[in-house]
Design an enzyme around this catalytic site. Structure first.
Site, PDB file in Angstrom:
ATOM      1  N   ALA A  28      17.842 -39.068  13.208  1.00 13.04           N
ATOM      2  CA  ALA A  28      18.818 -37.956  13.278  1.00 13.04           C
ATOM      3  C   ALA A  28      18.853 -37.355  14.679  1.00 13.04           C
ATOM      4  CB  ALA A  28      18.457 -36.886  12.239  1.00 13.04           C
TER       5      ALA A  28
ATOM      6  N   LYS B 179      22.128 -35.412  28.239  1.00 13.95           N
ATOM      7  CA  LYS B 179      23.396 -35.591  27.515  1.00 13.95           C
ATOM      8  C   LYS B 179      23.871 -34.326  26.782  1.00 13.95           C
ATOM      9  CE  LYS B 179      23.015 -40.508  26.358  1.00 13.95           C
ATOM     10  NZ  LYS B 179      23.229 -41.419  25.235  1.00 13.95           N
TER      11      LYS B 179
ATOM     12  N   GLY C  73      20.237 -54.360  19.975  1.00 18.05           N
ATOM     13  CA  GLY C  73      20.594 -53.068  20.560  1.00 18.05           C
ATOM     14  C   GLY C  73      21.269 -53.141  21.922  1.00 18.05           C
TER      15      GLY C  73
ATOM     16  N   THR D  81      22.151 -39.749  31.054  1.00 19.69           N
ATOM     17  CA  THR D  81      21.187 -40.263  30.085  1.00 19.69           C
ATOM     18  C   THR D  81      20.097 -39.221  29.881  1.00 19.69           C
ATOM     19  OG1 THR D  81      19.860 -42.175  29.480  1.00 19.69           O
ATOM     20  CG2 THR D  81      19.905 -41.630  31.826  1.00 19.69           C
TER      21      THR D  81
ATOM     22  N   SER E 218      21.779 -49.366  33.632  1.00 18.78           N
ATOM     23  CA  SER E 218      23.189 -49.154  33.989  1.00 18.78           C
ATOM     24  C   SER E 218      23.546 -49.581  35.416  1.00 18.78           C
ATOM     25  CB  SER E 218      23.579 -47.688  33.760  1.00 18.78           C
ATOM     26  OG  SER E 218      23.498 -47.405  32.383  1.00 18.78           O
TER      27      SER E 218
ATOM     28  N   ASN F 274      28.100 -38.507  27.571  1.00 17.79           N
ATOM     29  CA  ASN F 274      27.417 -39.600  28.285  1.00 17.79           C
ATOM     30  C   ASN F 274      28.243 -40.147  29.439  1.00 17.79           C
ATOM     31  OD1 ASN F 274      29.319 -41.224  27.023  1.00 17.79           O
ATOM     32  ND2 ASN F 274      27.859 -42.809  26.448  1.00 17.79           N
TER      33      ASN F 274
ATOM     34  N   ASP G  42      29.449 -43.504  23.188  1.00 20.51           N
ATOM     35  CA  ASP G  42      28.426 -44.183  22.377  1.00 20.51           C
ATOM     36  C   ASP G  42      28.964 -44.610  21.006  1.00 20.51           C
ATOM     37  OD1 ASP G  42      26.364 -44.186  24.214  1.00 20.51           O
ATOM     38  OD2 ASP G  42      25.550 -42.266  23.542  1.00 20.51           O
TER      39      ASP G  42
HETATM   40  P1  ATR Z   1      17.846 -40.445  20.591  1.00 23.82           P
HETATM   41  O1  ATR Z   1      18.553 -39.407  21.393  1.00 23.82           O
HETATM   42  O2  ATR Z   1      17.719 -41.781  21.289  1.00 23.82           O
HETATM   43  O3  ATR Z   1      18.375 -40.583  19.214  1.00 23.82           O
HETATM   44  P2  ATR Z   1      15.701 -38.656  19.848  1.00 23.82           P
HETATM   45  O4  ATR Z   1      16.671 -37.549  19.807  1.00 23.82           O
HETATM   46  O5  ATR Z   1      14.396 -38.436  20.568  1.00 23.82           O
HETATM   47  O6  ATR Z   1      16.302 -39.962  20.522  1.00 23.82           O
HETATM   48  O7  ATR Z   1      15.417 -39.139  18.356  1.00 23.82           O
HETATM   49  C1  ATR Z   1      14.355 -39.939  18.029  1.00 23.82           C
HETATM   50  C2  ATR Z   1      14.427 -40.291  16.549  1.00 23.82           C
HETATM   51  O8  ATR Z   1      13.326 -41.139  16.215  1.00 23.82           O
HETATM   52  C3  ATR Z   1      14.327 -39.071  15.634  1.00 23.82           C
HETATM   53  O9  ATR Z   1      15.115 -39.293  14.493  1.00 23.82           O
HETATM   54  C4  ATR Z   1      12.834 -39.066  15.301  1.00 23.82           C
HETATM   55  O10 ATR Z   1      12.502 -38.399  14.087  1.00 23.82           O
HETATM   56  P3  ATR Z   1      12.172 -36.805  14.090  1.00 23.82           P
HETATM   57  O11 ATR Z   1      13.491 -36.122  14.108  1.00 23.82           O
HETATM   58  O12 ATR Z   1      11.420 -36.597  12.835  1.00 23.82           O
HETATM   59  O13 ATR Z   1      11.357 -36.555  15.333  1.00 23.82           O
HETATM   60  C5  ATR Z   1      12.565 -40.537  15.145  1.00 23.82           C
HETATM   61  N1  ATR Z   1      11.145 -40.845  15.284  1.00 23.82           N
HETATM   62  C6  ATR Z   1      10.416 -40.846  16.413  1.00 23.82           C
HETATM   63  N2  ATR Z   1       9.125 -41.161  16.148  1.00 23.82           N
HETATM   64  C7  ATR Z   1       9.044 -41.356  14.793  1.00 23.82           C
HETATM   65  C8  ATR Z   1       7.987 -41.714  13.889  1.00 23.82           C
HETATM   66  N3  ATR Z   1       6.735 -41.932  14.316  1.00 23.82           N
HETATM   67  N4  ATR Z   1       8.287 -41.827  12.568  1.00 23.82           N
HETATM   68  C9  ATR Z   1       9.547 -41.614  12.109  1.00 23.82           C
HETATM   69  N5  ATR Z   1      10.603 -41.289  12.939  1.00 23.82           N
HETATM   70  C10 ATR Z   1      10.349 -41.153  14.251  1.00 23.82           C
END
Ligand code: ATR
Length: 279
Positions: free
Chosen positions: A134, A71, A245, A67, A22, A92, A108
């Site tokens: 999610a 957030k 992205g 960030t 940023s 954000n 976002d």
């Molecule tokens: P952000 O805020 O950028 O969305 P986050 O809240 O840390 O980041 O979310 C990371 C996402 O990646 C989640 O959906 C996570 O799944 P879980 O809710 O089951 O943790 C997913 N993720 C991370 N590592 C993963 C893996 N090895 N396999 C499948 N999903 C994964």
């Protein structure tokens, strides 16, 4: 203090913050528009977030971006929170007004939608969308898709309960499935979005066969390090429309800059090249 007395000062709070793109992005726009202002990285530990936010008016800031990991927590420390930030459950972008009040919003969802619409101008929004993940990013993407009128959102997350929580807290046509079913969900979809961290540097790859996607579908990976993920390479091999992205990061920054510095900045190819260039 009037608006004119406020220094042209903004920044980004995170922990850690050294990898944030940023400052580079806003610095480009400040120079482009010849604004005598600054946008600075602010390393703020989670336990100091409230004090840091409350200090912004006294330090002369017009606002900040937030960030990881701030957030969600920041919602608690705002004087006003926009509806979209409430729905997403995260802030954000913060604006400081002349009386020192903090208004939080979330750009976002808007950034995601602008980026996909501009990059894949034939995206068919009347078709179902598939969202992987999610977390916080998924919440913004799902809210945006609901607002754009997508008829069905197929949501997959490794931890299914998190997807179910998301679906119950954001009202809309969301259907939750098991993570293991993700490749079977693609038939008839107009858009696939990866919001997980899979495919990012130092993370495992995202494993999904794209064979079932219609030939007109758009594939958007929110991962931008690397910019060309295996998911996007696979999509290109199948001649699908690809959206990387970085665009969402650039587009989500526009409303903050416009609000702090009174100029509507543009997202251009030159900006992309500058932000991506090695420092
Ligand atoms: P952000 O805020 O950028 O969305 P986050 O809240 O840390 O980041 O979310 C990371 C996402 O990646 C989640 O959906 C996570 O799944 P879980 O809710 O089951 O943790 C997913 N993720 C991370 N590592 C993963 C893996 N090895 N396999 C499948 N999903 C994964």
């Amino acid at each position: 203090m009037t608006r004119l007395d406020q220094p042209k000062l903004a920044g980004v709070m995170g922990w850690p913050i050294s990898h944030s793109l940023s400052p580079r992005l806003h610095g480009y726009w400040l120079r482009e528009h010849r604004i005598a202002g600054s946008y600075v990285p602010l390393p703020v530990k989670p336990e100091n977030l409230e004090h840091a936010l409350r200090a912004l008016p006294r330090l002369g800031f017009r606002g900040v971006n937030l960030t990881v990991p701030h957030k969600e927590k920041a919602l608690l420390f705002m004087d006003n929170v926009s509806d979209i930030a409430k729905r997403i459950g995260a802030v954000n972008t913060v604006f400081v007004d002349e009386r020192g009040s903090l208004s939080g919003t979330n750009t976002d969802a808007e950034g995601f939608l602008k980026n996909v619409r501009l990059t894949a101008d034939h995206w068919d929004e009347s078709q179902p969308a598939v969202v992987l993940g999610a977390g916080g990013a998924a919440r913004a993407v799902v809210a945006a898709l609901i607002d754009s009128g997508v008829p069905e959102i197929r949501l997959f997350n490794r931890t299914r309960s998190k997807a179910e929580n998301l679906a119950s807290s954001i009202a809309g046509p969301i259907r939750v499935y098991d993570w293991s079913q993700r490749a079977d969900s693609l038939s008839g979809a107009g858009l696939l979005v990866n919001t997980t961290t899979l495919g990012m540097v130092n993370q495992p790859p995202l494993e999904i066969s794209l064979q079932a996607l219609p030939k007109t579908a758009v594939v958007n990976d929110l991962v931008y390090a690397p910019l060309e993920t295996a998911l996007l390479t696979d999509a290109r091999t199948l001649n699908l429309n690809v959206v990387d992205g970085l665009g969402m990061l650039l587009h989500q920054a526009v409303p903050g800059f416009a609000g702090w510095f009174d100029v509507q900045p543009k997202v251009t190819e030159e900006l992309r090249t500058f932000v991506l260039a090695p420092v």
